[in-house]
Write an enzyme that holds these catalytic residues in place. Structure first.
Site, PDB file in Angstrom:
ATOM      1  N   HIS A   1      -8.672   3.203  -3.125  1.00 21.07           N
ATOM      2  CA  HIS A   1      -7.314   2.802  -2.743  1.00 21.07           C
ATOM      3  C   HIS A   1      -6.688   1.938  -3.835  1.00 21.07           C
ATOM      4  CE1 HIS A   1      -3.912   1.463  -0.571  1.00 21.07           C
ATOM      5  NE2 HIS A   1      -4.460   0.622   0.273  1.00 21.07           N
TER       6      HIS A   1
ATOM      7  N   GLY B   1       0.380  -3.805   3.948  1.00 20.62           N
ATOM      8  CA  GLY B   1       0.166  -5.242   4.026  1.00 20.62           C
ATOM      9  C   GLY B   1       1.436  -6.005   4.345  1.00 20.62           C
TER      10      GLY B   1
ATOM     11  N   CYS C   1       0.798  -1.226   0.000  1.00 20.10           N
ATOM     12  CA  CYS C   1       0.000   0.000   0.000  1.00 20.10           C
ATOM     13  C   CYS C   1       0.829   1.274   0.000  1.00 20.10           C
ATOM     14  CB  CYS C   1      -0.922   0.015   1.212  1.00 20.10           C
ATOM     15  SG  CYS C   1      -1.915  -1.487   1.388  1.00 20.10           S
TER      16      CYS C   1
ATOM     17  N   CYS D   1      -0.880   2.276   6.576  1.00 20.87           N
ATOM     18  CA  CYS D   1      -0.485   0.923   6.955  1.00 20.87           C
ATOM     19  C   CYS D   1      -0.099   0.170   5.683  1.00 20.87           C
ATOM     20  CB  CYS D   1      -1.604   0.212   7.701  1.00 20.87           C
ATOM     21  SG  CYS D   1      -3.175   0.106   6.802  1.00 20.87           S
TER      22      CYS D   1
END
Length: 434
Positions: free
Chosen positions: A387, A422, A107, A420
């Site tokens: 996203h 992954g 991300c 955050c």
């Protein structure tokens, strides 16, 4: 600058070695599978923002752009061949002058690409570069999101943190909600506010300067997702706005949605309504050394500067807490405590992978007041905007830099982008608007 912490005084002071930003642009972010960019290719979207970068900086000779880093997560071969083809396709770039590589930190991929280009400039490897990102989750999500053909020793590993790296992200969201007491009602309320803020920003035209229109082919589909013209070429459309924003989202409507990853009786609270949207899009940020900008006569075109970035690790099964670790780390690089950061940061862009983790991070970082004042995601976040994994970091930087420059009371100088990541990480970057 009297009374400011020493670290902030340092980053607000202009120096020839600063890594400055001349443009930060993005495509519209659109819903995968049914959105207006569903038939576009990721490299097509990349080519649009690369071309726009040159168009927005006509005084810059493209041959001075040394390197391009492209964040991409789900493409085959890391998207390296397609990204290089897209670069070569754009008139102005010279194959012998401008090189390209791809970056995959899930991300945070395109925030990492910006940080890497900045590092290249800072260490003298290059003078000018572009940090970008691209993703078509329509084309590459599904089975490519979680690997299945793994070394058997990993699938059967006795190390929980190894096995947890392929845990579905939705389950990590549920873990955060249950471990840290983030209620379903609070998650839904956060999601509604994200849509409200994004809808206001779109209506006010606050995204207009950062968005590059995309002219592409589009195929009409039926309710099952089948093309209505399976043999046809489709129609040409020009996409100018994000299409995932739901201005009419309400608490009542979101409360009716079933949990997507755990049944309600098992405590499931993450739904399609309070999680980030699966999306398509691309973004690009042009960076150079301030002394180079001065040499090229581009001082007046400077938007701001990249200051610092940091990455921190966390348990993969609660990867959503990553910003809680990454933000204090990047502030400490600048000699700032978290408390000082709360005082001097004008705008926080915190990726809304899930409302559960975004809310937890806001609370743990002591940003509840900033959220209420509109300093955290003032124009909405990934729940409303989407996203597109490889592009999200650069999209957030674009929204940050243009948002800081607004003269409507929503602006400021110092901004932080964080998300955050992954497999259990967080990343954060600090930027200044001039």
């Amino acid at each position: 600058m009297t009374g400011l912490p020493k670290g902030i005084k340092a980053i607000l002071t202009k120096a020839p070695t600063d890594i400055v930003i001349l443009s930060s642009l993005r495509t519209p972010i659109c819903r995968s599978y049914r959105g207006q960019l569903k038939d576009a290719y990721p490299e097509e979207l990349l080519s649009v923002v690369l071309r726009a970068t040159l168009d927005r900086n006509p005084q810059l000779d493209p041959s001075t752009i040394d390197d391009v880093a492209v964040g991409v997560v789900l493409n085959e071969l890391g998207g390296s061949k397609a990204a290089r083809m897209a670069l070569n396709h754009v008139p102005g770039f010279e194959t012998t002058k401008t090189s390209l590589y791809t970056v995959n930190r899930a991300c945070a991929s395109s925030l990492q690409s910006i940080a890497l280009v900045a590092a290249q400039i800072r260490t003298g490897m290059i003078d000018v570069g572009i940090g970008a990102g691209m993703e078509s989750m329509t084309r590459n999500y599904g089975s490519k999101a979680i690997p299945t053909d793994l070394w058997p020793a990993l699938k059967e590993s006795t190390v929980k943190e190894a096995r947890d790296c392929i845990m579905p992200m939705g389950l990590t969201s549920e873990n955060v909600a249950q471990r840290y007491g983030v209620s379903r009602a609070d998650q839904d309320a956060f999601a509604v506010e994200s849509h409200r803020r994004a809808a206001r920003a779109r209506e006010q035209g606050w995204f207009d300067q950062e968005i590059v229109p995309v002219t592409t082919q589009f195929h009409d589909i039926d309710k099952q997702g089948n093309r209505l013209d399976p043999e046809g070429a489709g129609k040409t459309i020009t996409v100018t706005q994000d299409d995932g924003i739901r201005p009419t989202a309400t608490l009542e409507a979101l409360a009716k949605l079933k949990p997507a990853f755990l049944p309600a009786e098992a405590g499931g609270a993450s739904t399609a309504g309070n999680s980030s949207q699966v999306s398509d899009g691309a973004a690009a940020t042009l960076l150079m050394r301030r002394s180079t900008a001065t040499q090229l006569g581009l001082d007046s075109a400077i938007l701001g500067k990249f200051v610092a970035a940091a990455v921190a690790g966390c348990a993969p099964d609660e990867m959503g807490i990553g910003p809680v670790l990454a933000i204090p780390r990047v502030l400490s690089q600048l000699g700032l405590t978290l408390e000082e950061g709360r005082e001097v940061v004008d705008r926080w862009e915190l990726n809304e992978a899930f409302a559960s983790q975004a809310l937890y991070c806001v609370r743990e970082l002591g940003l509840e007041g900033a959220l209420a004042e509109g300093k955290v995601n003032p124009d909405g976040g990934a729940i409303a905007l989407g996203h597109p994994l490889g592009a999200t970091g650069a999209r957030m930087v674009s929204t940050l830099m243009h948002g800081l420059g607004r003269g409507d009371g929503g602006g400021g100088q110092v901004g932080v982008v964080s998300m955050c990541v992954g497999t259990g990480m967080g990343m954060a970057g600090v930027f200044v608007r001039e």
